[in-house]
Scaffold this active site. Sequence first.
Site, PDB file in Angstrom:
ATOM      1  N   HIS A 119      46.999   6.914 106.856  1.00  0.00           N
ATOM      2  CA  HIS A 119      48.178   7.256 106.074  1.00  0.00           C
ATOM      3  C   HIS A 119      49.450   7.236 106.900  1.00  0.00           C
ATOM      4  O   HIS A 119      49.460   7.556 108.088  1.00  0.00           O
ATOM      5  CB  HIS A 119      48.000   8.642 105.439  1.00  0.00           C
ATOM      6  CG  HIS A 119      47.773   9.740 106.444  1.00  0.00           C
ATOM      7  ND1 HIS A 119      48.797  10.398 107.078  1.00  0.00           N
ATOM      8  CD2 HIS A 119      46.629  10.280 106.932  1.00  0.00           C
ATOM      9  CE1 HIS A 119      48.308  11.309 107.903  1.00  0.00           C
ATOM     10  NE2 HIS A 119      46.989  11.258 107.838  1.00  0.00           N
ATOM     11  N   ASP A 120      50.518   6.792 106.260  1.00  0.00           N
ATOM     12  CA  ASP A 120      51.865   6.812 106.840  1.00  0.00           C
ATOM     13  C   ASP A 120      52.033   5.878 108.022  1.00  0.00           C
ATOM     14  O   ASP A 120      53.003   6.005 108.781  1.00  0.00           O
ATOM     15  CB  ASP A 120      52.269   8.233 107.247  1.00  0.00           C
ATOM     16  CG  ASP A 120      52.240   9.206 106.085  1.00  0.00           C
ATOM     17  OD1 ASP A 120      53.048   9.044 105.160  1.00  0.00           O
ATOM     18  OD2 ASP A 120      51.371  10.115 106.097  1.00  0.00           O
ATOM     19  N   GLY A 137      46.549   8.351 111.341  1.00  0.00           N
ATOM     20  CA  GLY A 137      47.778   8.510 110.583  1.00  0.00           C
ATOM     21  C   GLY A 137      49.015   8.439 111.456  1.00  0.00           C
ATOM     22  O   GLY A 137      48.977   8.749 112.646  1.00  0.00           O
TER      23      GLY A 137
END
Length: 255
Positions: A119-120, A137
């Site tokens: 994520h991100d 992440g």
Amino acid sequence: MIHPTALIDPAAHLADDVEVGPFTVIGPDVEIGPGSRIGPHVVIKGPSVLGARTRIFQFASVGEDCQDKKYAGEPTRLVMGDDNVIREGATLHRGTVQDRGETTIGSRNLFMAYVHVGHDCLVGNDCVLANQVTLAGHVDLGNFVILGGLSAIHQFCHFGDHAMAGGGSIITKDTPAYIMISGNPAQAHGLNLIGLKRRGFSKESIRALSEAYKLVYRQGLTVEQALEQIHARFSLPETETFAASIELSTRGIIR
């Protein structure tokens, strides 16, 4: 163009010429650009935007909820550019509201089998992630990055433009632009000379980068002292990029 066994939500937006293989599932709030080919047994969840000529192979999962325990179902996104190739079993997750709320991927990247993009993450253009590379992440990859198979990058790390990691590297610090690293823990092993030559860097630029690399890694200087000398001795865009990738480090650089 769309196999009758594929399940495509009415709220998904596919360009007219997109191909979708059997048993693929495409959820709402998914946009797929023209010329894209989605293989069999693929799952794409939104909100996600996939650019033109995206190629996804079987059993890949794109735009799924992230694995961060703080994630509580917020409508975060995954956005990809054009001409990306996602091979078998790769997993690319959406962002979190604790960061930018978006996983962002540029264009012309190759994600080989079983790659994970957490994520991100922010992935630039023209990168190659070999089999089973894992990005935790919040990882930031530059452009023209090459990561050897089974490499792993710790969360919040930056990996600079044109840098390369050998297979099996464990990367827990920031990697300056243009260099080669490998090992567990990863260590620097010189400039990515072959990559720079293949991409048309001038002899002058490569020579200057070699001298700048020596100041950081071979002269026994502190990072601050090395940066002072780089700024005093060189004014090429390439050496400025090299220095900036070090100055922007938040985790310390691999040395």
